[in-house]
Design an enzyme around this catalytic site. Sequence first.
Site, PDB file in Angstrom:
ATOM      1  N   LYS A   9       0.803  -1.182  -0.034  1.00 32.94           N
ATOM      2  CA  LYS A   9      -0.108  -0.049  -0.195  1.00 32.94           C
ATOM      3  C   LYS A   9       0.962   1.283   0.033  1.00 32.94           C
ATOM      4  O   LYS A   9       1.975   1.262   0.607  1.00 32.94           O
ATOM      5  CB  LYS A   9      -1.010   0.014   1.068  1.00 32.94           C
ATOM      6  CG  LYS A   9      -0.184  -0.259   2.605  1.00 32.94           C
ATOM      7  CD  LYS A   9      -0.997  -0.507   3.789  1.00 32.94           C
ATOM      8  CE  LYS A   9      -0.298  -0.689   5.047  1.00 32.94           C
ATOM      9  NZ  LYS A   9      -0.985  -1.150   6.030  1.00 32.94           N
ATOM     10  N   PRO A  39       3.584  -8.344   5.882  1.00 31.83           N
ATOM     11  CA  PRO A  39       2.973  -9.685   5.785  1.00 31.83           C
ATOM     12  C   PRO A  39       1.430  -9.707   5.710  1.00 31.83           C
ATOM     13  O   PRO A  39       0.710  -8.753   6.410  1.00 31.83           O
ATOM     14  CB  PRO A  39       3.432 -10.615   6.975  1.00 31.83           C
ATOM     15  CG  PRO A  39       4.721  -9.800   7.530  1.00 31.83           C
ATOM     16  CD  PRO A  39       4.478  -8.553   7.148  1.00 31.83           C
ATOM     17  N   VAL A  50      -2.027 -10.756   6.727  1.00 34.25           N
ATOM     18  CA  VAL A  50      -2.538 -11.647   8.218  1.00 34.25           C
ATOM     19  C   VAL A  50      -4.127 -12.000   7.592  1.00 34.25           C
ATOM     20  O   VAL A  50      -4.911 -11.267   7.443  1.00 34.25           O
ATOM     21  CB  VAL A  50      -2.554 -10.720   9.124  1.00 34.25           C
ATOM     22  CG1 VAL A  50      -3.219 -11.149  10.413  1.00 34.25           C
ATOM     23  CG2 VAL A  50      -1.222 -10.044   9.791  1.00 34.25           C
ATOM     24  N   ASP A  75      14.712  27.978  10.003  1.00 36.04           N
ATOM     25  CA  ASP A  75      13.946  28.064  11.201  1.00 36.04           C
ATOM     26  C   ASP A  75      14.428  27.263  12.504  1.00 36.04           C
ATOM     27  O   ASP A  75      14.253  27.969  13.598  1.00 36.04           O
ATOM     28  CB  ASP A  75      12.350  27.739  10.706  1.00 36.04           C
ATOM     29  CG  ASP A  75      11.429  27.836  11.863  1.00 36.04           C
ATOM     30  OD1 ASP A  75      11.193  29.025  12.272  1.00 36.04           O
ATOM     31  OD2 ASP A  75      10.698  26.543  12.287  1.00 36.04           O
ATOM     32  N   SER A  87      16.908  29.068  14.500  1.00 31.79           N
ATOM     33  CA  SER A  87      16.835  30.672  14.791  1.00 31.79           C
ATOM     34  C   SER A  87      15.590  31.048  15.702  1.00 31.79           C
ATOM     35  O   SER A  87      14.919  29.756  15.835  1.00 31.79           O
ATOM     36  CB  SER A  87      16.210  31.503  13.222  1.00 31.79           C
ATOM     37  OG  SER A  87      15.657  32.437  13.741  1.00 31.79           O
ATOM     38  N   HIS A 106       0.346  29.627  12.637  1.00 36.60           N
ATOM     39  CA  HIS A 106      -0.123  29.176  13.967  1.00 36.60           C
ATOM     40  C   HIS A 106      -0.504  27.703  14.105  1.00 36.60           C
ATOM     41  O   HIS A 106      -0.897  26.936  13.175  1.00 36.60           O
ATOM     42  CB  HIS A 106      -1.147  29.736  14.458  1.00 36.60           C
ATOM     43  CG  HIS A 106      -1.207  31.328  14.557  1.00 36.60           C
ATOM     44  ND1 HIS A 106      -2.341  32.235  14.653  1.00 36.60           N
ATOM     45  CD2 HIS A 106       0.047  31.916  14.699  1.00 36.60           C
ATOM     46  CE1 HIS A 106      -1.655  33.384  14.709  1.00 36.60           C
ATOM     47  NE2 HIS A 106      -0.445  33.485  14.624  1.00 36.60           N
ATOM     48  N   PHE A 112     -21.940  40.679  13.550  1.00 34.82           N
ATOM     49  CA  PHE A 112     -21.675  41.271  12.438  1.00 34.82           C
ATOM     50  C   PHE A 112     -20.406  40.820  11.844  1.00 34.82           C
ATOM     51  O   PHE A 112     -19.289  40.735  12.177  1.00 34.82           O
ATOM     52  CB  PHE A 112     -21.546  42.947  12.738  1.00 34.82           C
ATOM     53  CG  PHE A 112     -22.681  43.375  13.199  1.00 34.82           C
ATOM     54  CD1 PHE A 112     -23.620  43.931  12.606  1.00 34.82           C
ATOM     55  CD2 PHE A 112     -22.786  43.468  14.752  1.00 34.82           C
ATOM     56  CE1 PHE A 112     -24.624  44.581  12.904  1.00 34.82           C
ATOM     57  CE2 PHE A 112     -24.143  43.954  15.157  1.00 34.82           C
ATOM     58  CZ  PHE A 112     -25.003  44.407  14.600  1.00 34.82           C
ATOM     59  N   VAL A 113     -20.659  40.197  10.497  1.00 31.13           N
ATOM     60  CA  VAL A 113     -19.556  39.462   9.948  1.00 31.13           C
ATOM     61  C   VAL A 113     -19.366  40.081   8.511  1.00 31.13           C
ATOM     62  O   VAL A 113     -20.184  40.264   7.482  1.00 31.13           O
ATOM     63  CB  VAL A 113     -19.887  37.749   9.651  1.00 31.13           C
ATOM     64  CG1 VAL A 113     -18.688  37.178   8.947  1.00 31.13           C
ATOM     65  CG2 VAL A 113     -20.072  37.266  10.989  1.00 31.13           C
ATOM     66  N   SER A 163     -15.099  40.119   3.949  1.00 28.50           N
ATOM     67  CA  SER A 163     -13.844  39.319   3.896  1.00 28.50           C
ATOM     68  C   SER A 163     -12.932  40.442   4.879  1.00 28.50           C
ATOM     69  O   SER A 163     -13.613  41.390   5.649  1.00 28.50           O
ATOM     70  CB  SER A 163     -13.149  39.704   2.529  1.00 28.50           C
ATOM     71  OG  SER A 163     -12.956  41.167   2.069  1.00 28.50           O
TER      72      SER A 163
END
Length: 1093
Positions: free
Chosen positions: A58, A109, A111, A257, A260, A752, A777-778, A781
């Site tokens: 696999k 193997p 099974v 990274d 640092s 994050h 209130f959304v 964008s």
Amino acid sequence: MSAKAISEQTGKEFLYKYICTSAAVQNRFRYVNVTPETDFDQLVREHPWLLTERLVVKPDQLIKRRGKLGLVGVNLDLKGVREWLKPRLMKETMVGKAKGILKNFLIEPFVAHKQEEEFYMCVYATREGDYVLFHHEGGVDVGDVDAKAKKLLVGVDEKITEESVRKELLTHVPNDKRAVLASFIVGLFNLYEDLFFTYLEINPLVVTKDGVYVLDMAAKIDATADYICKAKWGDVEFPPPFGREAYPEEAYIADLDAKSGASLKLTLLNPRGRIWTMVAGGGASVVYSDTICDLGGVNELANYGEYSGAPSEQQTYDYAKTILSLMTREEHPDGKVLIIGGSIANFTNVAATFKGIVRAIKDYQGPLKEHEVTIFVRRGGPNYQEGLRVMGEVGKTTGIPIHVFGTETHMTAIVGMALGHRPIPNQPPVAAHTANFLLNSSGSTSTPASSRTASFSEKRATAEASPAKKAKTGGVPLAKATSLFSKHTKSIVWGMQTRAVQGMLDFDYVCSRDEPSVAAMVYPFTGDHKQKFYWGHKEILLPVYKNMGDAMKKHPEVDVLISFASLRSAFDSTMETMQYPQVRTIAIIAEGIPEAHTRKIIKTADEKGITIIGPATVGGIKPGCFKIGNTGGMLDNILASKLYRPGSVAYVSRSGGMSNELNNIISRTTNGVFEGVAIGGDRYPGSVFTDHVLRYQDTPGVKMIVVLGEIGGTEEYKICQAIKQGRITKPVVCWCIGTCATMFSSEVQFGHAGACANQASETAVAKNQALKEAGAFVPKSFDELGEIIKSVYDDLVAKGVIEPSEEVPPPTVPMDYSWARELGLIRKPASFMTSICDERGQELIYAGMPITEVFKMEMGLGGTLGLLWFQRRLPRYACQFIEMCLMVTADHGPAVSGAHNTIVCARAGKDLISSLTSGLLTIGDRFGGALDAAAKQFSKAFDSGMLPMEFVNKMKKEGNLIMGIGHRVKSINNPDMRVQILKDFVKQHFPATQLLDYALDVEKITTSKKPNLILNVDGFIGVAFVDLLRNCGGFTRDEADEFVEVGALNGIFVLGRSMGFIGHYLDQKRLKQGLYRHPWDDISYVLPEHMSM
């Protein structure tokens, strides 16, 4: 990022190595990895069972539901496996929306088993503990396990038992298999905890009469625990999600990274794309990607990445040149755009990081123009004006179109400009320079008169909500405070973060606090002492303690800890701090704390009623009262965003950089911020959105709430619930960043650790929709966030809920000298000047040559000395001559005065430096210091045209010794081999030896009078060195004479003989020689004449 997926092979290797169970785990380590490079003959020699067993094959590339996709070959022999692989290995395959190449397979193997012997189990982490899921039916058709499976929650710091497993999970399992499964599940859970897994799924788990078989496995581990688990993990490779190749440039940035203290991330999405980004900040990088996708650029977005945490100029250069190299490899018919964006930095010196980017742009200016690249820049933060100026300047000098914008421009406006959706302003308004905010016109040394400290819309008395009373402990968790900070809040700072502390004191001063908010610092690596800071322009001392106990005892008024402890020590120091009941709030700044440790901190904090802000945060700010560490940036931003006095809007965000952007947006659209908190970017922040939103709801001074949510987690749904239930009645403006994730074909881990959706409900799109339906209130964008905030605020003003007050000018604070110098506002003569070495950059530089070049060119000690002493890259023969001089002057036995002094000192028990110095102090005209004197005498005689005989006669007549002539032991008949070796080399390699020839003529005259008046080693080196300086082509005559005049040649003897003196010191110590006392019989005691008479 914390939770990272590992390959099935790695997961099974960990399981087979470290599981502790009485269950018989079968087929341990019986697997092989197959890639396009695999040599099957070699594979069979190493794993002979491949020829005797039936096999399963696999792909091992983080592909889910392989069985249903027809990607598992079952019950095959090795020949069958190879046939099965032929049409699949290195072939492109679609899995969902992701298109990728199958190139990594696992053979195990086969099974043989019955359906009823298959089971399903999974362990995964949540905030409150780890869930163990078990279902008595496993395999490809297991279905919705969340709905079907039995669940057992093992709380943080709790232990799992076989009894609880049998009782809660194994009720539908046949009796003969319960004991085996209980033991295996307990062993697996303990392994999961010990190796810091965050997810571990086995399906199917097969149990037969022979034992337990782990057939298919998927797992994630907490990569931040590497420093704990390195010994067991080894070097773990984290494969990319299927459909995205692992590029060497990504590995290069990941390596940068790791080395640092800053954060550097890069993910390549479409290397042929025309839209490239170089964004500062984990949250900002997501916002820019969202905006690009919202404006139709998803198919052209080439990369995702971020740089943050104050990377150095060199680190930024390395990051930038990687991006520029990638984007200038393939041309695009429409040209390309580079978006260098970012929010308003809290502590990163923008000009310093931009210097690295500017260097990279200059290096790649040719390819950038060839590929028709246009660059758009938007940035704010410390010294951003200088950074933008430099960036604009490089555009003019290179001819590359570079458009620069500061905080006056909405953060993502440059995306619309870059994609042609909005016009590019000809001349954007220029923000006032940092200096305009900070220079103090007042001569007073007292704290300035109080500026506004009540809410901008409230009477003074109602501005502060009272803190929750401390409940009595009796097994019931303590209530957490509604108000975390006030004008009288006192804190302790863990860590020697002097810049952050000074920033807090400057904020206190500009807010007209009576006293500094920092009572003390704790730093366990030094003894107790005082540290100097400024209060206005008056110097004050703050105590620094070695241990937390002393600090708490001496400052009982402190109730806030700000921890700058490293990711390795943050857990222990935080747990220690929570033992002191006076502490009510802790801010943990460190990023990369293992999630298991964070969850233990959260549990203890909840029990004790302590509010945790962080980890992985910049902190929070309460205008007019208190700020945590570097929050809010430097004073220019604090004053520009009106953070010196409270407004009416409270916000909560995950990102520290984006919280500063919210300060900017809110100050431009409303009367300002009442309080703002960045809870941190980890999966399990110490406090969640609702903790703070509910505090704001209960705080009279807060009139509206802004929430900047994020992809990943489900905390935003609690806000929806609270709005629907009427618990939150104040207007809430909310936007969840990360909407672009649903548009990508493969999973992208954003900056994050918590910014990753594990299910549909955790996507930003789903959460934004739910918040809108709940009544928040959304905006459409992030681009429209400011407009929505202004609209809601204007409505509250119209209704009379908010009554704007007249603005009060803030007091001024003197500017730090170091920052004024950084901004170029002042100049001061340097105390020192140096022209030979520069250690300030990423790499040490000797006289303009990087240290890597020194080694690459194999310059050796002689070449290094040439750079540091003579500021020249000397010819090879000159370097060799210098090294030969050091070798021949290294030592001349223990009897000479310098070695004698060193030995006496060593035997008196003195240290190496004292003993060496004692020997060096004897060097002068009589011992070893004749190189300079000989060079000067011979040069003067030769240059004046004096014949050798005239020179000898003149010196004799004046009663002066000829320096460099004469030896106690050696003579014309017993020559000094050191001189002979040097003479042979000089005659063979030097282009001219006029002064040496002159000295040898003098030697003929002096030895004719006395055979030991030879040209000695000091004299030879002195005159030969003058020939070298005058004739090697690297110096003018004046420069060569100046080096002789300043004593450079004696340095050769000092440097060489130091090796011998150190050898004598070590020899005496090795021989354990005692104190030296000179024998009496070697001293002639002579009394003064008048006494002997």
